[in-house]
Design a protein around this motif. Structure first.
Motif, PDB file in Angstrom:
ATOM      1  N   TYR A  58      25.106  33.666  40.674  1.00 44.97           N
ATOM      2  CA  TYR A  58      24.024  32.408  40.762  1.00 44.97           C
ATOM      3  C   TYR A  58      23.324  32.907  42.374  1.00 44.97           C
ATOM      4  CZ  TYR A  58      21.857  27.859  41.204  1.00 44.97           C
ATOM      5  OH  TYR A  58      21.203  26.999  41.285  1.00 44.97           O
ATOM      6  N   LYS A  59      24.059  33.223  43.266  1.00 46.96           N
ATOM      7  CA  LYS A  59      23.856  33.546  44.507  1.00 46.96           C
ATOM      8  C   LYS A  59      22.526  34.584  44.783  1.00 46.96           C
ATOM      9  CE  LYS A  59      25.326  33.882  49.579  1.00 46.96           C
ATOM     10  NZ  LYS A  59      24.453  32.863  49.867  1.00 46.96           N
ATOM     11  N   LYS A  60      22.918  35.613  43.880  1.00 46.49           N
ATOM     12  CA  LYS A  60      21.939  36.542  43.799  1.00 46.49           C
ATOM     13  C   LYS A  60      20.498  36.220  43.468  1.00 46.49           C
ATOM     14  CE  LYS A  60      25.279  40.067  42.534  1.00 46.49           C
ATOM     15  NZ  LYS A  60      25.839  41.078  41.530  1.00 46.49           N
ATOM     16  N   VAL A  61      20.399  35.346  42.658  1.00 50.31           N
ATOM     17  CA  VAL A  61      19.005  34.686  42.298  1.00 50.31           C
ATOM     18  C   VAL A  61      18.764  33.754  43.149  1.00 50.31           C
ATOM     19  CG1 VAL A  61      17.770  33.693  40.486  1.00 50.31           C
ATOM     20  CG2 VAL A  61      19.767  35.287  40.024  1.00 50.31           C
ATOM     21  N   ASN A  62      19.676  32.902  43.796  1.00 51.52           N
ATOM     22  CA  ASN A  62      19.483  31.876  44.765  1.00 51.52           C
ATOM     23  C   ASN A  62      19.943  32.074  45.895  1.00 51.52           C
ATOM     24  OD1 ASN A  62      18.002  29.560  42.620  1.00 51.52           O
ATOM     25  ND2 ASN A  62      20.182  30.601  41.724  1.00 51.52           N
ATOM     26  N   PRO A  63      19.445  32.830  46.847  1.00 53.82           N
ATOM     27  CA  PRO A  63      20.257  33.453  48.138  1.00 53.82           C
ATOM     28  C   PRO A  63      20.501  32.344  49.072  1.00 53.82           C
ATOM     29  CG  PRO A  63      17.941  34.276  48.042  1.00 53.82           C
ATOM     30  CD  PRO A  63      18.128  33.607  46.644  1.00 53.82           C
ATOM     31  N   ASN A  64      19.699  31.183  49.077  1.00 54.98           N
ATOM     32  CA  ASN A  64      19.979  30.418  49.997  1.00 54.98           C
ATOM     33  C   ASN A  64      21.459  29.266  49.685  1.00 54.98           C
ATOM     34  OD1 ASN A  64      18.041  30.983  51.962  1.00 54.98           O
ATOM     35  ND2 ASN A  64      16.481  29.405  50.991  1.00 54.98           N
ATOM     36  N   VAL A  65      21.784  29.532  48.482  1.00 56.78           N
ATOM     37  CA  VAL A  65      22.693  28.561  47.773  1.00 56.78           C
ATOM     38  C   VAL A  65      24.066  29.259  47.639  1.00 56.78           C
ATOM     39  CG1 VAL A  65      23.418  26.848  46.311  1.00 56.78           C
ATOM     40  CG2 VAL A  65      21.187  27.044  46.785  1.00 56.78           C
ATOM     41  N   THR A  66      25.142  28.837  48.563  1.00 55.18           N
ATOM     42  CA  THR A  66      26.295  29.472  48.533  1.00 55.18           C
ATOM     43  C   THR A  66      27.200  28.515  47.475  1.00 55.18           C
ATOM     44  OG1 THR A  66      26.389  30.706  50.595  1.00 55.18           O
ATOM     45  CG2 THR A  66      28.289  30.366  49.573  1.00 55.18           C
ATOM     46  N   ASP A 114      20.338  12.042  36.298  1.00 61.34           N
ATOM     47  CA  ASP A 114      18.796  12.049  35.880  1.00 61.34           C
ATOM     48  C   ASP A 114      18.598  12.431  34.500  1.00 61.34           C
ATOM     49  OD1 ASP A 114      16.250  11.976  35.963  1.00 61.34           O
ATOM     50  OD2 ASP A 114      15.973  12.777  38.012  1.00 61.34           O
ATOM     51  N   THR A 115      18.203  11.468  33.855  1.00 62.15           N
ATOM     52  CA  THR A 115      18.082  11.774  32.168  1.00 62.15           C
ATOM     53  C   THR A 115      16.684  12.424  32.035  1.00 62.15           C
ATOM     54  OG1 THR A 115      17.477   9.351  31.828  1.00 62.15           O
ATOM     55  CG2 THR A 115      19.703  10.079  31.303  1.00 62.15           C
ATOM     56  N   LYS A 116      15.916  12.511  32.799  1.00 63.55           N
ATOM     57  CA  LYS A 116      14.601  13.058  32.951  1.00 63.55           C
ATOM     58  C   LYS A 116      14.730  14.554  32.998  1.00 63.55           C
ATOM     59  CE  LYS A 116      11.747   9.157  34.412  1.00 63.55           C
ATOM     60  NZ  LYS A 116      10.829   8.709  35.584  1.00 63.55           N
ATOM     61  N   GLU A 117      15.839  14.905  33.808  1.00 60.40           N
ATOM     62  CA  GLU A 117      16.213  16.326  34.118  1.00 60.40           C
ATOM     63  C   GLU A 117      17.249  16.968  32.923  1.00 60.40           C
ATOM     64  OE1 GLU A 117      16.530  18.140  37.924  1.00 60.40           O
ATOM     65  OE2 GLU A 117      16.750  15.863  38.719  1.00 60.40           O
ATOM     66  N   PHE A 118      18.076  16.198  32.435  1.00 57.21           N
ATOM     67  CA  PHE A 118      18.820  16.342  31.422  1.00 57.21           C
ATOM     68  C   PHE A 118      18.737  15.604  30.333  1.00 57.21           C
ATOM     69  CE2 PHE A 118      20.803  17.336  35.533  1.00 57.21           C
ATOM     70  CZ  PHE A 118      21.257  18.589  35.548  1.00 57.21           C
ATOM     71  N   ALA A 119      18.368  16.176  29.136  1.00 50.96           N
ATOM     72  CA  ALA A 119      17.840  15.620  27.930  1.00 50.96           C
ATOM     73  C   ALA A 119      19.168  15.402  27.043  1.00 50.96           C
ATOM     74  CB  ALA A 119      17.004  16.276  27.341  1.00 50.96           C
ATOM     75  N   LYS A 120      19.228  14.162  26.493  1.00 49.48           N
ATOM     76  CA  LYS A 120      20.186  13.885  25.474  1.00 49.48           C
ATOM     77  C   LYS A 120      20.252  14.622  24.350  1.00 49.48           C
ATOM     78  CE  LYS A 120      22.191   9.836  22.785  1.00 49.48           C
ATOM     79  NZ  LYS A 120      21.925   8.411  22.592  1.00 49.48           N
ATOM     80  N   ALA A 314      20.261  17.768  44.993  1.00 52.57           N
ATOM     81  CA  ALA A 314      19.204  18.521  44.332  1.00 52.57           C
ATOM     82  C   ALA A 314      19.825  20.042  43.928  1.00 52.57           C
ATOM     83  CB  ALA A 314      18.047  18.771  45.310  1.00 52.57           C
ATOM     84  N   ALA A 315      20.549  20.481  44.979  1.00 52.11           N
ATOM     85  CA  ALA A 315      21.101  22.034  44.676  1.00 52.11           C
ATOM     86  C   ALA A 315      22.238  21.697  43.434  1.00 52.11           C
ATOM     87  CB  ALA A 315      21.729  22.616  45.723  1.00 52.11           C
ATOM     88  N   ALA A 316      23.024  20.871  43.560  1.00 52.88           N
ATOM     89  CA  ALA A 316      23.914  20.629  42.539  1.00 52.88           C
ATOM     90  C   ALA A 316      23.348  20.271  41.251  1.00 52.88           C
ATOM     91  CB  ALA A 316      24.649  19.210  42.697  1.00 52.88           C
ATOM     92  N   ARG A 317      22.232  19.454  41.048  1.00 52.99           N
ATOM     93  CA  ARG A 317      21.425  19.279  39.694  1.00 52.99           C
ATOM     94  C   ARG A 317      20.939  20.764  39.430  1.00 52.99           C
ATOM     95  NH1 ARG A 317      19.607  14.456  42.253  1.00 52.99           N
ATOM     96  NH2 ARG A 317      17.760  15.542  42.890  1.00 52.99           N
ATOM     97  N   GLU A 318      20.439  21.779  40.192  1.00 51.59           N
ATOM     98  CA  GLU A 318      19.957  22.991  39.613  1.00 51.59           C
ATOM     99  C   GLU A 318      21.100  23.831  39.218  1.00 51.59           C
ATOM    100  OE1 GLU A 318      16.612  23.944  39.487  1.00 51.59           O
ATOM    101  OE2 GLU A 318      16.181  21.818  39.929  1.00 51.59           O
ATOM    102  N   HIS A 322      21.613  25.163  35.328  1.00 49.64           N
ATOM    103  CA  HIS A 322      22.129  26.438  35.097  1.00 49.64           C
ATOM    104  C   HIS A 322      23.291  26.773  34.162  1.00 49.64           C
ATOM    105  CE1 HIS A 322      22.610  31.040  35.801  1.00 49.64           C
ATOM    106  NE2 HIS A 322      24.074  30.968  36.137  1.00 49.64           N
ATOM    107  N   LEU A 323      24.317  25.864  34.372  1.00 53.31           N
ATOM    108  CA  LEU A 323      25.682  26.043  33.835  1.00 53.31           C
ATOM    109  C   LEU A 323      25.416  25.629  32.132  1.00 53.31           C
ATOM    110  CD1 LEU A 323      28.475  25.208  36.449  1.00 53.31           C
ATOM    111  CD2 LEU A 323      27.744  27.464  35.376  1.00 53.31           C
ATOM    112  N   THR A 324      24.428  24.176  32.006  1.00 49.89           N
ATOM    113  CA  THR A 324      24.265  23.797  30.846  1.00 49.89           C
ATOM    114  C   THR A 324      23.103  23.947  30.082  1.00 49.89           C
ATOM    115  OG1 THR A 324      23.209  21.833  31.839  1.00 49.89           O
ATOM    116  CG2 THR A 324      25.832  21.955  31.869  1.00 49.89           C
ATOM    117  N   ASP A 325      22.176  25.076  30.307  1.00 48.31           N
ATOM    118  CA  ASP A 325      21.113  25.096  29.365  1.00 48.31           C
ATOM    119  C   ASP A 325      21.691  26.057  28.503  1.00 48.31           C
ATOM    120  OD1 ASP A 325      20.815  27.669  30.561  1.00 48.31           O
ATOM    121  OD2 ASP A 325      19.254  27.485  31.748  1.00 48.31           O
TER     122      ASP A 325
END
Length: 413
Positions: A58-66, A114-120, A314-318, A322-325
């Motif tokens: 994940y860090k390779k694609v999102n270098p600012n997030v460890t 946030d149910t707008k970001e994660f769909a039931k 915000a980073a946690a949601r992203e 990544h883990l749940t799509d």
């Protein structure tokens, strides 16, 4: 889905001591998803061991997030979560077992989803519902499990039976035929007592039309409870199942040697059989739960939650996205064999083609959630006691059902 002996009431007491309240939150500015930051994550068991690999990718694609993953053993997970919640030190993201959800939601330490970001609709219904507390969603389903029937097809053929049992009468008949015609020692393995015996009984209860909670109260003394306890106890009364088992009993060894030709369990057993009993290849199968009035099992597994005090939401949601799509779930299955909670992940590869895995998908589609209750650990232990009373011949199903109802009445709020 995991549980420790420590109960929700202990957690509530600790929370009161440390001043945790339902309002929660520490205030302060939150960090944007693309800013440089470290995201702390706790994951349990095998998931904790494997998630570090995903974090590195994940860090390779999102270098600012460890993403800093801390593995936690399931045997200490509950205690560590309670202590961290009490001290206000929960990580940004935590794996949450389904039977923990109600307790930690009640403590007010989890950020609503946030149910707008994660769909039931992306997830199995029961997996989503296991995260709902008082109408609010607190976790995103990560992986699922449910209970199905494992049975020895070769020994069934010796007994003159060529198809999986589809109802309770056929299940009982197969268990008897194994003993009488295939000369197995037992007909089936069911848990007679000990911690989490409810996991073997609950599919009988749900398949009889039962509901654990109805109108906000336990519903454990009705017709479904009596019918399911009667059916469950019959296997012990007839000598088809062991009345005594040791804690930690490994059914797979006896499944392999043929002394126990049938049992009910979760998806991890497919791997256990393949790795530890390779001689059984082509000699066993998984089947849906035999029906009472329906074929209904329960949904287990784990979800991912965000701490209400996190400054990295915000980073946690992203990361959770990544883990749940569907793509992330398919990748996670390849790494762990955890069954995806996202239904779209089942449409390709082994998940779509393996007949035994298809059984789990169909069973999950009709599975029921375990209600997210703060005192589920205590409720489960009371159900365990009632199950033991009927399997050991100490109480009738009617008496045990009444005992379950009275013992749990004060534990549901």
């Amino acid at each position: 889905m995991h549980r420790t002996a420590r109960t929700a009431s202990v957690a509530v007491a600790i929370a009161a001591t440390f001043g945790i309240s339902a309002c929660g939150g520490s205030g302060g500015a939150e960090v944007a998803a693309d800013e440089k930051q470290t995201l702390t994550v706790w994951a349990m068991g095998t998931e904790g061991e494997k998630l570090g690999e995903v974090a590195a990718a994940y860090k390779k694609v999102n270098p600012n997030v460890t993403v800093k993953v801390t593995p936690v053993g399931w045997d200490v997970a509950h205690q560590k979560l309670v202590s961290a919640a009490a001290a206000g030190n929960l990580p940004d993201v935590t794996q949450m077992g389904s039977t923990f959800m109600g307790e930690f939601a009640e403590l007010g330490v989890l950020e609503p989803v946030d149910t707008k970001e994660f769909a039931k609709g992306d997830f199995f219904p029961a997996a989503w519902e296991s995260n709902v507390v008082d109408g609010e969603v607190y976790g995103v389903p990560w992986y699922v499990d449910t209970r199905v029937l494992y049975y020895r097809t070769d020994l069934a053929q010796q007994a003159g039976i060529t198809k999986a049992p589809t109802n309770w009468a056929e299940l009982s008949a197969l268990a008897s035929a194994y003993q009488d015609k295939a000369e197995t020692k037992w007909g089936i393995s069911l848990q007679p007592y000990n911690l989490d015996a409810w996991q073997n009984w609950l599919p009988f209860f749900y398949s009889a039309g039962g509901e654990l909670i109805k109108d906000g109260k336990p519903a454990l003394d009705g017709e479904a409870a009596v019918k399911s306890l009667t059916e469950y106890a019959s296997y012990f009364d007839k000598g088809l199942a062991k009345k005594s088992v040791q804690p930690g009993y490994d059914v797979i060894k006896d499944f392999g040697n043929g002394s126990v030709p049938m049992f009910m369990s979760g998806p991890w057993q497919t791997t256990n059989i393949a790795e530890n009993q390779p001689q059984l290849k082509g000699k066993w199968a998984a089947a849906p739960m035999p029906a009472g009035t329906s074929s209904t099992s329960f949904a287990g597994g784990s979800s991912l939650v965000i701490s209400k005090d996190s400054k990295h939401k915000a980073a946690a949601r992203e990361f959770i996205k990544h883990l749940t799509d569907a793509k992330g779930q398919a990748d996670w299955y390849q790494r762990t064999t955890d069954l995806p909670a996202n239904q779209a992940a089942w449409n390709e590869g082994k998940l779509a083609s393996d007949p035994n895995l298809k059984v789990f998908r169909s069973q999950m589609e009709s599975a029921k959630a375990i209600p997210a209750l703060a005192k589920w650990a205590e409720i489960g232990s009371k159900i365990d006691e009632a199950i033991e009373s009927v399997t050991q011949g100490k109480a009738s199903p009617e008496q045990a059902a009444k005992k379950m109802q009275s013992a749990t009445a004060g534990l549901v709020e």
